[in-house]
Design an enzyme around this catalytic site. Structure first.
Site, PDB file in Angstrom:
ATOM      1  N   GLU A  49      -5.453 -15.749  -0.163  1.00  0.00           N
ATOM      2  CA  GLU A  49      -6.601 -16.123  -0.992  1.00  0.00           C
ATOM      3  C   GLU A  49      -6.366 -17.438  -1.715  1.00  0.00           C
ATOM      4  O   GLU A  49      -5.230 -17.784  -2.043  1.00  0.00           O
ATOM      5  CB  GLU A  49      -6.907 -15.020  -2.025  1.00  0.00           C
ATOM      6  CG  GLU A  49      -7.485 -13.766  -1.385  1.00  0.00           C
ATOM      7  CD  GLU A  49      -7.827 -12.678  -2.381  1.00  0.00           C
ATOM      8  OE1 GLU A  49      -8.630 -11.802  -2.000  1.00  0.00           O
ATOM      9  OE2 GLU A  49      -7.294 -12.689  -3.513  1.00  0.00           O
ATOM     10  N   HIS A  87       7.255  -5.468  -3.271  1.00  0.00           N
ATOM     11  CA  HIS A  87       6.815  -4.205  -3.872  1.00  0.00           C
ATOM     12  C   HIS A  87       7.084  -2.991  -2.985  1.00  0.00           C
ATOM     13  O   HIS A  87       6.631  -1.893  -3.282  1.00  0.00           O
ATOM     14  CB  HIS A  87       5.345  -4.259  -4.343  1.00  0.00           C
ATOM     15  CG  HIS A  87       4.336  -4.673  -3.318  1.00  0.00           C
ATOM     16  ND1 HIS A  87       3.378  -5.621  -3.580  1.00  0.00           N
ATOM     17  CD2 HIS A  87       4.110  -4.257  -2.055  1.00  0.00           C
ATOM     18  CE1 HIS A  87       2.600  -5.772  -2.508  1.00  0.00           C
ATOM     19  NE2 HIS A  87       3.019  -4.948  -1.573  1.00  0.00           N
ATOM     20  N   ASN A  88       7.833  -3.174  -1.884  1.00  0.00           N
ATOM     21  CA  ASN A  88       8.351  -2.064  -1.079  1.00  0.00           C
ATOM     22  C   ASN A  88       9.817  -2.368  -0.814  1.00  0.00           C
ATOM     23  O   ASN A  88      10.144  -3.052   0.157  1.00  0.00           O
ATOM     24  CB  ASN A  88       7.627  -1.963   0.279  1.00  0.00           C
ATOM     25  CG  ASN A  88       6.298  -1.254   0.208  1.00  0.00           C
ATOM     26  OD1 ASN A  88       5.767  -1.019  -0.857  1.00  0.00           O
ATOM     27  ND2 ASN A  88       5.749  -0.923   1.357  1.00  0.00           N
ATOM     28  N   GLY A 145      -5.619  -7.349  -7.090  1.00  0.00           N
ATOM     29  CA  GLY A 145      -6.685  -6.365  -7.006  1.00  0.00           C
ATOM     30  C   GLY A 145      -7.036  -6.145  -5.549  1.00  0.00           C
ATOM     31  O   GLY A 145      -6.263  -6.478  -4.639  1.00  0.00           O
ATOM     32  N   HIS A 171      -0.296 -11.895   0.558  1.00  0.00           N
ATOM     33  CA  HIS A 171       0.319 -10.567   0.578  1.00  0.00           C
ATOM     34  C   HIS A 171       0.748 -10.239   1.999  1.00  0.00           C
ATOM     35  O   HIS A 171      -0.082 -10.218   2.904  1.00  0.00           O
ATOM     36  CB  HIS A 171      -0.720  -9.547   0.087  1.00  0.00           C
ATOM     37  CG  HIS A 171      -0.303  -8.110   0.218  1.00  0.00           C
ATOM     38  ND1 HIS A 171      -1.223  -7.090   0.388  1.00  0.00           N
ATOM     39  CD2 HIS A 171       0.912  -7.508   0.211  1.00  0.00           C
ATOM     40  CE1 HIS A 171      -0.602  -5.934   0.459  1.00  0.00           C
ATOM     41  NE2 HIS A 171       0.702  -6.162   0.367  1.00  0.00           N
ATOM     42  N   ASP A 231       6.833  -0.797   5.763  1.00  0.00           N
ATOM     43  CA  ASP A 231       6.727  -2.255   5.669  1.00  0.00           C
ATOM     44  C   ASP A 231       7.753  -2.725   4.651  1.00  0.00           C
ATOM     45  O   ASP A 231       7.442  -3.042   3.500  1.00  0.00           O
ATOM     46  CB  ASP A 231       5.319  -2.692   5.280  1.00  0.00           C
ATOM     47  CG  ASP A 231       5.101  -4.193   5.476  1.00  0.00           C
ATOM     48  OD1 ASP A 231       6.073  -4.880   5.867  1.00  0.00           O
ATOM     49  OD2 ASP A 231       3.984  -4.675   5.249  1.00  0.00           O
ATOM     50  N   MET A 246      -9.892  -6.584  -2.247  1.00  0.00           N
ATOM     51  CA  MET A 246     -10.720  -7.651  -1.703  1.00  0.00           C
ATOM     52  C   MET A 246     -11.994  -7.772  -2.555  1.00  0.00           C
ATOM     53  O   MET A 246     -12.782  -6.839  -2.647  1.00  0.00           O
ATOM     54  CB  MET A 246     -11.065  -7.268  -0.257  1.00  0.00           C
ATOM     55  CG  MET A 246     -11.861  -8.269   0.520  1.00  0.00           C
ATOM     56  SD  MET A 246     -12.186  -7.567   2.166  1.00  0.00           S
ATOM     57  CE  MET A 246     -12.971  -8.970   2.950  1.00  0.00           C
ATOM     58  N   HIS A 283       1.718  -2.226  -8.221  1.00  0.00           N
ATOM     59  CA  HIS A 283       1.729  -3.349  -7.275  1.00  0.00           C
ATOM     60  C   HIS A 283       0.336  -3.761  -6.851  1.00  0.00           C
ATOM     61  O   HIS A 283       0.172  -4.719  -6.091  1.00  0.00           O
ATOM     62  CB  HIS A 283       2.547  -2.999  -6.037  1.00  0.00           C
ATOM     63  CG  HIS A 283       1.827  -2.174  -5.008  1.00  0.00           C
ATOM     64  ND1 HIS A 283       1.170  -0.999  -5.310  1.00  0.00           N
ATOM     65  CD2 HIS A 283       1.686  -2.349  -3.663  1.00  0.00           C
ATOM     66  CE1 HIS A 283       0.651  -0.497  -4.198  1.00  0.00           C
ATOM     67  NE2 HIS A 283       0.940  -1.292  -3.190  1.00  0.00           N
TER      68      HIS A 283
END
Length: 388
Positions: A155, A260-261, A293, A169, A68, A295, A316
């Site tokens: 969220e 973060h990838n 964090g 995300h 990803d 879920m 991450h």
């Protein structure tokens, strides 16, 4: 911080033997310089450990970037506070779910107005890079502004002052996945062609200066930008839905958008390296970042401390302790409901593998990261949106 070998340094206090062995194997590749850094959220991954920072001289391991490409986070602080959220949160969740296609394989029906300039920008970048993204996914334009599944989420959260943040995300979706898979295969074919002995097939690499390397970098950079614009497009839609639900336009007070990838060319310990962060964020001194964090647990807005030994990186997220299949065998739908008390979410057993207990405790991860980042805000979600 713990030195596991002269080429492997770890910040993780929760680390199983299989993960250590996988990271140790990757650290033995001859072009690692100066060392591989394991972040506090490190756990077993494909070829290279998720939550690892891998500096390489003159080569890149495509599987060490991950499938990803460009996956990451975006957060927007609004002008709203908790007392202003007087409507039904379920209605807000459902409005967001209608505006953004969720789950693997779910795409937009048309390229909407907000996506048009972003699509045009990506078309120009692809032309400059000398490739056609449609060769990977004919509907790539319709993928822009879609969430995906797994641990991808949207969220609405409150910080320690009850200020409202919007938070999501996601990455480069199907087109990025296919780009990654292709170049992992190419690296493996190159290794086979030249009789390169690898400790694991997923550690196959491409050498700087070769056509295969140049092609990967060009398409990787495109996919990373697709991921960044994908998050921006979704955030525009979330802000629009929030505005309609609350009856007042969202005023954006702060925005952070971070991968973060990904891979970038950076200088560390006196040498220019290709730095692959697979499940890690850039944490230069003063750089804002996002560490979600799981879920149902806290997330953090952070600022980098520029730790040179950690190669200016930080975790991450929480990092898995249970695989998806193990989580489904271990936890129940009722336990998921208990973990999500007080949070508006789609109550389905499809999310059992994302239950907070399947992840490392985020507070422990943040404690391990104390010399990597400083915490600026602690966020608690009140609305959670996920794809099946």
């Amino acid at each position: 911080m713990e030195t596991l070998s002269n080429r492997l340094i770890s910040w993780a206090s929760i680390l199983d033997e299989k993960t250590i062995e996988q990271a140790r194997t990757a650290s033995t590749m001859p072009f690692i310089y100066p060392h591989l850094a394991l972040m506090p959220d490190a756990h077993l991954g494909l070829g290279a450990t998720v939550g690892s920072v891998i500096p390489t001289l003159g080569a890149i391991i495509p599987a060490a970037v991950g499938v990803d490409i460009g996956c990451g986070m975006i957060a927007v602080k609004t002008q709203f506070t908790r007392p202003q959220l007087t409507g039904a949160l379920r209605e807000l969740r459902e409005q967001i779910e209608r505006a953004i296609p969720l789950s693997a394989g779910r795409y937009n029906r048309t390229v909407v107005a907000t996506a048009e300039p972003r699509v045009a920008q990506l078309e120009e970048l692809a032309e400059a890079a000398g490739f056609d993204p449609a060769s990977y996914a004919g509907n790539w334009r319709l993928q822009l502004g879609t969430l995906g599944s797994g641990n991808h989420f949207i969220e609405v959260s409150l910080d320690e002052h009850d200020d409202v943040w919007l938070f999501l995300h996601s990455g480069s979706r199907g087109v990025g996945n296919k780009i990654a898979q292709k170049h992992i295969r190419v690296a493996q074919q190159v290794a086979k062609k030249y009789w390169i002995d690898l400790p694991h097939a997923d550690l196959a690499y491409l050498v700087e200066g070769t056509p295969e390397f140049d092609r990967y970098i060009a398409e990787l950079r495109w996919a990373q930008h697709f991921a960044l614009l994908n998050r921006e497009e979704m955030m525009d839609r979330v802000m629009r839905q929030m505005s309609e639900w609350i009856g007042t336009p969202v005023i954006e007070e702060e925005r952070i958008n971070c991968h973060h990838n990904f891979t970038e060319s950076e200088v560390h310990f006196g040498k220019r390296v290709w730095l692959s962060r697979k499940g890690a964020i850039k944490a230069d001194s003063g750089r804002p970042g996002i560490i979600p964090g799981s879920m149902g647990t806290a997330s953090y807005i952070v600022e980098g401390l520029g730790n040179p030994v950690a190669l200016n990186s930080s975790p991450h997220g929480a990092g898995r302790e249970y695989s998806r299949s193990a989580a489904r065998k271990t936890f129940t739908h009722e336990q998921l409901r208990e973990a999500m008390v007080g949070i508006e979410f789609r109550d389905t057993d499809a999310f059992i593998d994302e239950i907070p207990q399947a992840y490392k405790p985020i507070d422990r991860v943040m404690l391990d990261a104390a010399d990597l980042v400083s915490v600026k805000h602690t966020l608690r979600q009140i609305v959670n949106v996920k794809g099946d």
